[in-house]
Design a protein around this motif. Sequence first.
Motif, mmCIF file in Angstrom:
data_model
loop_
_atom_site.group_PDB
_atom_site.id
_atom_site.type_symbol
_atom_site.label_atom_id
_atom_site.label_comp_id
_atom_site.label_asym_id
_atom_site.label_seq_id
_atom_site.Cartn_x
_atom_site.Cartn_y
_atom_site.Cartn_z
ATOM 1 N N ALA A 120 25.815 52.626 40.410
ATOM 2 C CA ALA A 120 24.163 52.717 40.263
ATOM 3 C C ALA A 120 23.798 53.284 39.275
ATOM 4 N N ILE A 121 24.300 54.140 38.323
ATOM 5 C CA ILE A 121 23.690 55.286 37.042
ATOM 6 C C ILE A 121 24.446 53.910 36.089
ATOM 7 N N ALA A 122 25.401 53.306 35.846
ATOM 8 C CA ALA A 122 25.535 52.369 34.646
ATOM 9 C C ALA A 122 24.513 50.815 35.022
ATOM 10 N N LEU A 157 21.547 50.720 36.151
ATOM 11 C CA LEU A 157 20.399 50.950 35.786
ATOM 12 C C LEU A 157 19.587 50.837 34.248
ATOM 13 N N LEU A 158 20.937 49.993 33.290
ATOM 14 C CA LEU A 158 20.588 48.792 32.861
ATOM 15 C C LEU A 158 20.142 47.047 32.846
ATOM 16 N N ARG A 192 25.456 50.418 23.614
ATOM 17 C CA ARG A 192 25.477 50.329 25.149
ATOM 18 C C ARG A 192 24.603 49.198 25.808
ATOM 19 N N ARG A 232 20.650 45.468 40.579
ATOM 20 C CA ARG A 232 21.153 46.992 40.686
ATOM 21 C C ARG A 232 21.848 47.084 41.130
ATOM 22 N N ASP A 234 26.937 56.170 43.209
ATOM 23 C CA ASP A 234 26.603 55.815 42.086
ATOM 24 C C ASP A 234 26.964 56.515 40.807
ATOM 25 N N ASN A 274 23.548 55.069 23.490
ATOM 26 C CA ASN A 274 23.369 54.024 24.377
ATOM 27 C C ASN A 274 22.270 52.382 23.986
#
Lengths: 290, 238
Positions: free
Chosen positions: B100-102, B104-105, B76, B111, B97, B73
């Motif tokens: 959406a998970i990716a 989150l950064l 990334r 987003r 989703d 993490n």
Amino acid sequence: MNLLPFVVAGLVIGSVYALSGVGVLVLYRTTGVLNFAHGAVGGMAALLVWQMVELRMQPPVAIALGVAAGAAIALLFGLVAGPFLARVDQLRKAIATLGLALALLGLMLFVWNDKARTIRLESSRISFDVAGARVNVTQLVCLGLALLVVVGTLLALRYTSTGTSMRALASDRELAAVVGTNVRLVENTAWAISGAVAGVSGILLADQTRLEPAFLTFLIIPELAAVVIGRFVSLWLTLVGGLAVGVGQSLVSAWPTVSAFSTAVPFVVATIVILVAARRRVVTVRVVRT
Amino acid sequence: MTALEIRDLHIRRGGIEVVHGIDLTVTAGEITALLGANGAGKSSTVLAVAGIVRDTSGSITADGSGIRGLAPNKVRRAGIATMQEGHRVFSDISVADNLAIAALLLPRAERAEAVESMLDLFPEIHGFADRPAGSLSGGQQQMLALATALAARPRVLVIDEMSLGLAPLVVARLVPALRAVAEQGVGVLLIEQFTSVALELATSVTVLAQGLVTLRAPAKELRDHPERLAAAYRLTEQ
């Protein structure tokens, strides 16, 4: 015999099993750890509440501190053991939590001995009749809280950043880390939430049943049965499972001839669910092959 | 400008050294191909860069900052996105989703737009935004994996076996998408077993054989002289 009081009592206990089961399930899906110490954490929180009330602390403050203590114990274990547990298989993870359960049980017996105590919440003093069954406010809180926690957890998993990250970890831990999810932070959050849920459950069970270290520690068995009925996936089925186990146990205990077997109810219900689920899968496979 | 620099990288897996001190540079806005046969050490290099394999020595730097040994993490967050082999996606989570998970950064306000822009980049998956990613075809999953890697705007994109197991039509669809990514200034490290795709896309090529660099050359030169590439694959066998 009027079975309604037994059904009500069963629904109340079952809702706490379900509440606890949600905590176990969220932790399991996020970290891969099946926490056998969940009941012991709840027992420790309940005993701390009892102790603080004995020391003349205001009950609401004591309850808040007890829940916080549950979260802190679970979080501490997650912080210390989490990095090691991440590298071992699920059986070893589960056994490590069994070690925590026994350590907490030993600590509770050492500090408070094995005497059965009670926590009597103020809300339990307010009661009323429902179709001949006596119901108190704490019992309504148990039922409402279980429903609220299931709905709240579903919404949190769907709409919050932490919930989304928890779903990512449950789906593919390595990929979640590669796309930037802070795995340790999300896992620690799951430990803390699960510990807080264990604390709430332990306090409610201590009010509804009895405050005894071994009894509360081994309540992980019906709680796990609820999770098994939820197939380790479904929050709604975990709620249904908890209620079914609670009502089943309560009804069995209503008949003196079989009441000694009430502790076997979680096993029986969970086994039936596993067998039915396995049978349905076999039938499905056969239909597909045909 | 150098986006990713690997110097004297040694990688051990299961206690055995599989990569023996390789050097590699990825320039911003260019595609660098890392080629080699099975077992050459390509995927180990990807896993080491991504932080998944940590038994390493040497140095890996991104924009001048050391990233060797960091958790995935953190790698990334340092701007290195990795697309792992086998069109890996969150299969029980919806396409939207996954993105959406990716995303989150990114800051919260950016987003939703990032998810939408990735769905626009691959219209083939736009219509399946609410479906579980596991229900997509292999090619669609690869598009989703690429979109997931790009969602949080990386500075370097590492792709392990982009074309493996995909129909030529799907690969032909991914090629311009990857070229467009590089044109936006992203440094791309493309790991491939199939040389034709890599030579078509890349500016420079590095060949690995048995954990050693056996050739470093501009892609154009190897397109004109494929025998040099073939020789580099065999070099350590001689």
